[in-house]
Write an enzyme that holds these catalytic residues in place. Structure first.
Site, PDB file in Angstrom:
ATOM      1  N   ASN A  41      21.092 116.063  35.967  1.00  7.71           N
ATOM      2  CA  ASN A  41      20.374 115.560  35.169  1.00  7.71           C
ATOM      3  C   ASN A  41      20.589 113.935  34.988  1.00  7.71           C
ATOM      4  OD1 ASN A  41      18.352 114.623  33.121  1.00  7.71           O
ATOM      5  ND2 ASN A  41      19.511 115.665  31.293  1.00  7.71           N
ATOM      6  N   LYS A  79      18.821 111.628  33.902  1.00  6.04           N
ATOM      7  CA  LYS A  79      18.257 111.098  32.823  1.00  6.04           C
ATOM      8  C   LYS A  79      17.494 109.607  33.084  1.00  6.04           C
ATOM      9  CE  LYS A  79      21.446 113.210  30.044  1.00  6.04           C
ATOM     10  NZ  LYS A  79      22.434 113.481  28.834  1.00  6.04           N
ATOM     11  N   HIS A  92      15.055 119.432  26.376  1.00  8.27           N
ATOM     12  CA  HIS A  92      16.215 118.860  26.276  1.00  8.27           C
ATOM     13  C   HIS A  92      16.400 118.265  24.622  1.00  8.27           C
ATOM     14  CE1 HIS A  92      19.437 116.019  26.715  1.00  8.27           C
ATOM     15  NE2 HIS A  92      19.862 116.605  27.971  1.00  8.27           N
ATOM     16  N   GLU A 141      17.316 115.416  23.871  1.00  8.27           N
ATOM     17  CA  GLU A 141      16.818 114.074  23.929  1.00  8.27           C
ATOM     18  C   GLU A 141      15.322 113.955  23.877  1.00  8.27           C
ATOM     19  OE1 GLU A 141      19.000 112.622  27.299  1.00  8.27           O
ATOM     20  OE2 GLU A 141      20.923 113.027  26.143  1.00  8.27           O
ATOM     21  N   GLU A 195      23.212 123.809  25.664  1.00  8.05           N
ATOM     22  CA  GLU A 195      23.771 122.462  25.514  1.00  8.05           C
ATOM     23  C   GLU A 195      24.022 122.208  24.217  1.00  8.05           C
ATOM     24  OE1 GLU A 195      22.961 120.035  29.246  1.00  8.05           O
ATOM     25  OE2 GLU A 195      21.310 119.379  27.811  1.00  8.05           O
ATOM     26  N   GLY A 227      27.027 113.952  26.221  1.00  6.82           N
ATOM     27  CA  GLY A 227      27.363 112.332  26.663  1.00  6.82           C
ATOM     28  C   GLY A 227      28.465 111.764  25.707  1.00  6.82           C
ATOM     29  N   SER A 229      28.691 117.270  28.663  1.00  7.36           N
ATOM     30  CA  SER A 229      30.210 116.747  29.200  1.00  7.36           C
ATOM     31  C   SER A 229      30.811 117.463  30.270  1.00  7.36           C
ATOM     32  CB  SER A 229      31.058 116.321  28.155  1.00  7.36           C
ATOM     33  OG  SER A 229      30.445 115.372  27.229  1.00  7.36           O
TER      34      SER A 229
HETATM   35  P1  PGA Z   1      26.255 114.854  30.198  1.00  7.48           P
HETATM   36  O1  PGA Z   1      24.513 115.427  29.658  1.00  7.48           O
HETATM   37  O2  PGA Z   1      26.832 115.797  30.900  1.00  7.48           O
HETATM   38  O3  PGA Z   1      26.167 113.372  30.010  1.00  7.48           O
HETATM   39  O4  PGA Z   1      26.939 115.277  28.442  1.00  7.48           O
HETATM   40  C1  PGA Z   1      24.468 116.833  29.949  1.00  7.48           C
HETATM   41  C2  PGA Z   1      22.881 116.619  29.664  1.00  7.48           C
HETATM   42  O5  PGA Z   1      22.443 115.986  28.583  1.00  7.48           O
HETATM   43  O6  PGA Z   1      22.114 117.442  30.259  1.00  7.48           O
END
Ligand code: PGA
Length: 263
Positions: free
Chosen positions: A9, A11, A95, A97, A180, A186, A226
């Site tokens: 992903n 982003k 997601h 976000e 998640e 993140g 992460s």
């Molecule tokens: P990350 O993001 O691996 O940077 O924690 C995962 C995600 O949001 O899909």
């Protein structure tokens, strides 16, 4: 036996040229693995270029979000039909976000509702994607406050029920769910692998209750938050974790290759 799935992903990162270079570099080391489905969920603008690069590879193309209707006066939106037209075979939905539930917002609180994803819009998006034979990757997860209040399982069950409402078992064989935890995205703070597996197994039992044994044993349930090369092997070898959704670590070719190999 479920085939593992590892999805990058990106982003809102990388220009089209940077993304193309990253994929070209990754393809040199990402050898064909029939036992692992590898997907790159890129920003929309990179999709046409990546489609050309990935044309003769086993790596699949994914998007990060979608609107649910096919066409119309929806300024700024991209439809499932448009994604299908470009050979997109996976799309992230719900997601944290886009649900507007950032664990630790860097944006002013007042702007969070602009993302405004709800279980209802997630459901509409999944239906729109399935109609065009695009596999949804449904993201679910609790915030730190919800975890501390002992509400993790209830929050996730509500998200799964809402997302799949009115969808038949037969339509969901190629879908995936990514657990998640919002507090792990993140932040560098990965969920303990035993706890991640417990939640993924809870999701599988819920699918069994909502549908049937067959779907519960076929549906892929991923972990995201992460994930990096140093923890992916342990996570991906848990009994109910079938791969990962990888954000930050997918922006580095060597790191992402190592994560795919560990699956
Ligand atoms: P990350 O993001 O691996 O940077 O924690 C995962 C995600 O949001 O899909």
């Amino acid at each position: 036996m479920r085939t593992k799935l590892v999805a990058a992903n990106w982003k809102m990162n990388l220009t089209v040229t940077e993304g193309a270079t990253l994929v070209e570099t990754s393809l040199k080391t990402l050898h064909s693995r029939p036992d692992v489905d590898t997907v790159i969920c890129a920003p929309y603008l990179a999709i046409p270029r990546l489609r050309e690069i990935l044309r003769n590879s086993y790596v699949k193309l994914g998007a990060q979000d979608v609107f649910w209707l096919e066409s119309g006066a929806y300024t700024g939106k991209v439809s499932p039909l448009m994604l299908a037209d470009f050979g997109v075979s996976y799309c992230i939905v719900g997601h944290s976000e886009t649900r507007g539930r950032f664990g630790k917002p860097e944006l002013p609180e007042s702007t969070l509702s602009i993302f405004g994803e709800t279980d209802e819009t997630v459901n509409l998006k999944i239906k729109g994607l399935l109609y065009h034979a695009i596999n949804p990757i449904l993201c679910v997860g609790e915030t730190l406050a919800e975890r501390e209040a002992g509400r993790t399982d209830a929050v996730i069950a509500e998200q799964v029920r809402g997302a799949f409402a009115g969808i038949e078992s037969a339509e969901l064989y190629f879908a995936a769910i990514a657990y998640e935890p919002v507090w792990a995205i993140g932040t560098g703070q990965t969920c303990d692998s035993a706890e991640a597996n417990r939640v993924c197994s809870m999701i599988r039992s819920l699918i069994r209750d909502l549908y049937d044994d067959e779907l519960a044993s076929e549906l892929r349930i991923l972990y995201g938050g992460s994930v990096k090369a140093s923890n992916s092997r342990e996570l991906f070898h848990q009994s109910d974790i079938d791969g990962g959704l990888v954000g930050g670590a997918s922006l580095d070719a060597a790191e992402f290759t190592a994560i795919v190999q560990s699956a």
